[in-house]
Design a protein around this motif. Sequence first.
Motif, PDB file in Angstrom:
ATOM      1  N   MET A 267       0.828  -1.202   0.000  1.00 19.43           N
ATOM      2  CA  MET A 267       0.000   0.000   0.000  1.00 19.43           C
ATOM      3  C   MET A 267       0.865   1.256   0.000  1.00 19.43           C
ATOM      4  O   MET A 267       0.588   2.226  -0.718  1.00 19.43           O
ATOM      5  CB  MET A 267      -0.927  -0.004   1.221  1.00 19.43           C
ATOM      6  CG  MET A 267      -1.934  -1.138   1.254  1.00 19.43           C
ATOM      7  SD  MET A 267      -2.974  -1.044   2.753  1.00 19.43           S
ATOM      8  CE  MET A 267      -3.804  -2.629   2.710  1.00 19.43           C
ATOM      9  N   VAL A 268       1.914   1.227   0.801  1.00 18.22           N
ATOM     10  CA  VAL A 268       2.823   2.376   0.866  1.00 18.22           C
ATOM     11  C   VAL A 268       3.470   2.623  -0.493  1.00 18.22           C
ATOM     12  O   VAL A 268       3.582   3.767  -0.951  1.00 18.22           O
ATOM     13  CB  VAL A 268       3.893   2.154   1.953  1.00 18.22           C
ATOM     14  CG1 VAL A 268       4.951   3.252   1.890  1.00 18.22           C
ATOM     15  CG2 VAL A 268       3.254   2.119   3.334  1.00 18.22           C
ATOM     16  N   SER A 269       3.873   1.555  -1.168  1.00 21.30           N
ATOM     17  CA  SER A 269       4.521   1.717  -2.477  1.00 21.30           C
ATOM     18  C   SER A 269       3.574   2.317  -3.500  1.00 21.30           C
ATOM     19  O   SER A 269       4.006   3.031  -4.413  1.00 21.30           O
ATOM     20  CB  SER A 269       5.045   0.366  -2.971  1.00 21.30           C
ATOM     21  OG  SER A 269       3.967  -0.510  -3.308  1.00 21.30           O
TER      22      SER A 269
ATOM     23  N   SER B 285      -5.063  -0.178  20.104  1.00 24.47           N
ATOM     24  CA  SER B 285      -3.672   0.225  20.289  1.00 24.47           C
ATOM     25  C   SER B 285      -2.855  -0.011  19.024  1.00 24.47           C
ATOM     26  O   SER B 285      -2.103   0.869  18.577  1.00 24.47           O
ATOM     27  CB  SER B 285      -3.072  -0.558  21.461  1.00 24.47           C
ATOM     28  OG  SER B 285      -1.715  -0.214  21.662  1.00 24.47           O
ATOM     29  N   VAL B 286      -3.010  -1.191  18.441  1.00 25.40           N
ATOM     30  CA  VAL B 286      -2.263  -1.507  17.222  1.00 25.40           C
ATOM     31  C   VAL B 286      -2.665  -0.567  16.086  1.00 25.40           C
ATOM     32  O   VAL B 286      -1.812  -0.033  15.368  1.00 25.40           O
ATOM     33  CB  VAL B 286      -2.485  -2.976  16.815  1.00 25.40           C
ATOM     34  CG1 VAL B 286      -1.845  -3.261  15.460  1.00 25.40           C
ATOM     35  CG2 VAL B 286      -1.916  -3.918  17.869  1.00 25.40           C
ATOM     36  N   ALA B 287      -3.967  -0.351  15.920  1.00 25.54           N
ATOM     37  CA  ALA B 287      -4.443   0.499  14.830  1.00 25.54           C
ATOM     38  C   ALA B 287      -3.946   1.936  14.983  1.00 25.54           C
ATOM     39  O   ALA B 287      -3.514   2.564  14.008  1.00 25.54           O
ATOM     40  CB  ALA B 287      -5.965   0.470  14.769  1.00 25.54           C
ATOM     41  N   ARG B 288      -3.998   2.462  16.195  1.00 27.84           N
ATOM     42  CA  ARG B 288      -3.543   3.834  16.419  1.00 27.84           C
ATOM     43  C   ARG B 288      -2.044   3.952  16.147  1.00 27.84           C
ATOM     44  O   ARG B 288      -1.584   4.899  15.493  1.00 27.84           O
ATOM     45  CB  ARG B 288      -3.853   4.251  17.862  1.00 27.84           C
ATOM     46  CG  ARG B 288      -3.369   5.639  18.242  1.00 27.84           C
ATOM     47  CD  ARG B 288      -4.100   6.738  17.493  1.00 27.84           C
ATOM     48  NE  ARG B 288      -3.579   8.056  17.853  1.00 27.84           N
ATOM     49  CZ  ARG B 288      -4.018   9.202  17.346  1.00 27.84           C
ATOM     50  NH1 ARG B 288      -4.994   9.184  16.456  1.00 27.84           N
ATOM     51  NH2 ARG B 288      -3.485  10.348  17.706  1.00 27.84           N
ATOM     52  N   GLY B 289      -1.272   2.985  16.632  1.00 30.37           N
ATOM     53  CA  GLY B 289       0.164   3.022  16.391  1.00 30.37           C
ATOM     54  C   GLY B 289       0.516   2.890  14.924  1.00 30.37           C
ATOM     55  O   GLY B 289       1.402   3.589  14.415  1.00 30.37           O
ATOM     56  N   LEU B 290      -0.181   2.005  14.219  1.00 35.09           N
ATOM     57  CA  LEU B 290       0.074   1.834  12.797  1.00 35.09           C
ATOM     58  C   LEU B 290      -0.297   3.081  12.002  1.00 35.09           C
ATOM     59  O   LEU B 290       0.372   3.425  11.021  1.00 35.09           O
ATOM     60  CB  LEU B 290      -0.708   0.632  12.260  1.00 35.09           C
ATOM     61  CG  LEU B 290      -0.052  -0.739  12.402  1.00 35.09           C
ATOM     62  CD1 LEU B 290      -0.970  -1.818  11.841  1.00 35.09           C
ATOM     63  CD2 LEU B 290       1.291  -0.775  11.692  1.00 35.09           C
ATOM     64  N   ALA B 291      -1.370   3.741  12.407  1.00 33.90           N
ATOM     65  CA  ALA B 291      -1.747   4.986  11.727  1.00 33.90           C
ATOM     66  C   ALA B 291      -0.606   6.000  11.813  1.00 33.90           C
ATOM     67  O   ALA B 291      -0.274   6.668  10.823  1.00 33.90           O
ATOM     68  CB  ALA B 291      -3.023   5.556  12.350  1.00 33.90           C
ATOM     69  N   LYS B 292       0.010   6.100  12.974  1.00 34.53           N
ATOM     70  CA  LYS B 292       1.152   7.005  13.131  1.00 34.53           C
ATOM     71  C   LYS B 292       2.336   6.545  12.291  1.00 34.53           C
ATOM     72  O   LYS B 292       3.045   7.360  11.687  1.00 34.53           O
ATOM     73  CB  LYS B 292       1.560   7.071  14.605  1.00 34.53           C
ATOM     74  CG  LYS B 292       0.537   7.728  15.512  1.00 34.53           C
ATOM     75  CD  LYS B 292       1.029   7.738  16.951  1.00 34.53           C
ATOM     76  CE  LYS B 292       0.046   8.409  17.885  1.00 34.53           C
ATOM     77  NZ  LYS B 292       0.532   8.415  19.287  1.00 34.53           N
ATOM     78  N   ARG B 293       2.543   5.240  12.269  1.00 39.07           N
ATOM     79  CA  ARG B 293       3.661   4.693  11.483  1.00 39.07           C
ATOM     80  C   ARG B 293       3.471   4.973   9.995  1.00 39.07           C
ATOM     81  O   ARG B 293       4.450   5.110   9.238  1.00 39.07           O
ATOM     82  CB  ARG B 293       3.741   3.180  11.732  1.00 39.07           C
ATOM     83  CG  ARG B 293       4.863   2.460  10.988  1.00 39.07           C
ATOM     84  CD  ARG B 293       6.237   2.903  11.449  1.00 39.07           C
ATOM     85  NE  ARG B 293       7.285   2.170  10.767  1.00 39.07           N
ATOM     86  CZ  ARG B 293       7.730   2.433   9.546  1.00 39.07           C
ATOM     87  NH1 ARG B 293       7.195   3.436   8.860  1.00 39.07           N
ATOM     88  NH2 ARG B 293       8.692   1.702   9.003  1.00 39.07           N
ATOM     89  N   MET B 294       2.220   5.058   9.537  1.00 43.38           N
ATOM     90  CA  MET B 294       1.907   5.302   8.134  1.00 43.38           C
ATOM     91  C   MET B 294       1.791   6.781   7.795  1.00 43.38           C
ATOM     92  O   MET B 294       1.350   7.134   6.693  1.00 43.38           O
ATOM     93  CB  MET B 294       0.597   4.593   7.773  1.00 43.38           C
ATOM     94  CG  MET B 294       0.665   3.072   7.794  1.00 43.38           C
ATOM     95  SD  MET B 294       1.771   2.390   6.532  1.00 43.38           S
ATOM     96  CE  MET B 294       3.198   1.960   7.554  1.00 43.38           C
TER      97      MET B 294
ATOM     98  N   SER C 220     -10.382  10.266   3.411  1.00 40.22           N
ATOM     99  CA  SER C 220      -8.925  10.400   3.346  1.00 40.22           C
ATOM    100  C   SER C 220      -8.327  11.141   4.535  1.00 40.22           C
ATOM    101  O   SER C 220      -7.132  11.015   4.815  1.00 40.22           O
ATOM    102  CB  SER C 220      -8.523  11.103   2.048  1.00 40.22           C
ATOM    103  OG  SER C 220      -9.214  12.335   1.913  1.00 40.22           O
ATOM    104  N   ALA C 221      -9.125  11.917   5.262  1.00 40.01           N
ATOM    105  CA  ALA C 221      -8.615  12.645   6.423  1.00 40.01           C
ATOM    106  C   ALA C 221      -8.940  11.944   7.738  1.00 40.01           C
ATOM    107  O   ALA C 221      -8.700  12.497   8.816  1.00 40.01           O
ATOM    108  CB  ALA C 221      -9.169  14.077   6.449  1.00 40.01           C
TER     109      ALA C 221
ATOM    110  N   GLY D 106       1.872  10.270   6.375  1.00 33.61           N
ATOM    111  CA  GLY D 106       2.377  10.841   5.140  1.00 33.61           C
ATOM    112  C   GLY D 106       2.475   9.891   3.970  1.00 33.61           C
ATOM    113  O   GLY D 106       2.987  10.261   2.909  1.00 33.61           O
ATOM    114  N   THR D 107       1.964   8.677   4.113  1.00 37.60           N
ATOM    115  CA  THR D 107       2.106   7.672   3.051  1.00 37.60           C
ATOM    116  C   THR D 107       0.888   7.555   2.145  1.00 37.60           C
ATOM    117  O   THR D 107       0.939   6.873   1.124  1.00 37.60           O
ATOM    118  CB  THR D 107       2.366   6.279   3.660  1.00 37.60           C
ATOM    119  OG1 THR D 107       1.202   5.872   4.404  1.00 37.60           O
ATOM    120  CG2 THR D 107       3.586   6.283   4.564  1.00 37.60           C
ATOM    121  N   GLY D 108      -0.221   8.169   2.540  1.00 35.95           N
ATOM    122  CA  GLY D 108      -1.464   7.982   1.793  1.00 35.95           C
ATOM    123  C   GLY D 108      -2.249   6.774   2.246  1.00 35.95           C
ATOM    124  O   GLY D 108      -3.282   6.438   1.663  1.00 35.95           O
ATOM    125  N   VAL D 109      -1.760   6.113   3.300  1.00 33.59           N
ATOM    126  CA  VAL D 109      -2.432   4.937   3.849  1.00 33.59           C
ATOM    127  C   VAL D 109      -3.053   5.302   5.189  1.00 33.59           C
ATOM    128  O   VAL D 109      -2.394   5.906   6.041  1.00 33.59           O
ATOM    129  CB  VAL D 109      -1.444   3.765   4.051  1.00 33.59           C
ATOM    130  CG1 VAL D 109      -2.162   2.562   4.666  1.00 33.59           C
ATOM    131  CG2 VAL D 109      -0.782   3.390   2.737  1.00 33.59           C
TER     132      VAL D 109
END
Length: 264
Positions: free
Chosen positions: A128-130, A163-172, A246-247, A174-177
Amino acid sequence: MQIDLSGKTAIVTGSTRGIGFSIAKGLAQAGATVVINGRSASSVNEAVNALKQNVPGAAVRGVAADVGKAEGCAVLKATEPEADILINNTGIYGPQDFFETTDDVWTEFFEVNVMSGVRLSREYLPGMVSRQWGRVIFISSESALNIPADMIHYGFTKTANLSVARGLAKRMAGTGVTVNSILPGPTLSEGVADMLKEARERTGQTLEEIAADFVKENRPSSIIQRAATTEEVANLVVYTVSPLASATTGAALRVDGGVVDTIA
């Protein structure tokens, strides 16, 4: 407002019935290519055929794999190497007193309800990031916030989803994901229907009436005073994975009928 998911491939785990099937149906109606997942080939084939009947012309495939185990996640990834939308829906539940809940039960609930989403997100997010676009949803529960005294082991896993979803959102970032959680409340799934079958036979009431009585007795804070339909839950999921949302990321979105008694 029109939701168009044409050209997107969506994987919905645990989607042979219940909320998962309704999500798959909603995504197909919006034009997505949908991958149905379940543990047995027979249940997957049955669900694929049912979805094609419900949504004529839908692009639907099926993968039989137990994603509650690492091996099953590997099978799904090998069969469907890429996805634009990942719905981590598979899960188990059931009441059991804390003092009677063994380590094996805790481990099983953690593996199925938490690690399935962790493993599959780890597999599909890089693609997805790519492509600079993607959506990941964790189907949590109002029990993530209202921990049931008779299902502490279940509530724990649903809080972990947040917890996982919130952390992953931060990890993503600026990627569009985007990564979000959806928190259903009492819902008229097949599992709930099975649970209330005895009461229906005893009283002669409809499933909706019995479910409403159950909600009023066991979830008195409910504002809608009834169980939601699986379609009502699916509607929020379909919007959240659409380009229109998207936001919206890192959010815990409730479709609990107001059970959780908070304004935040």
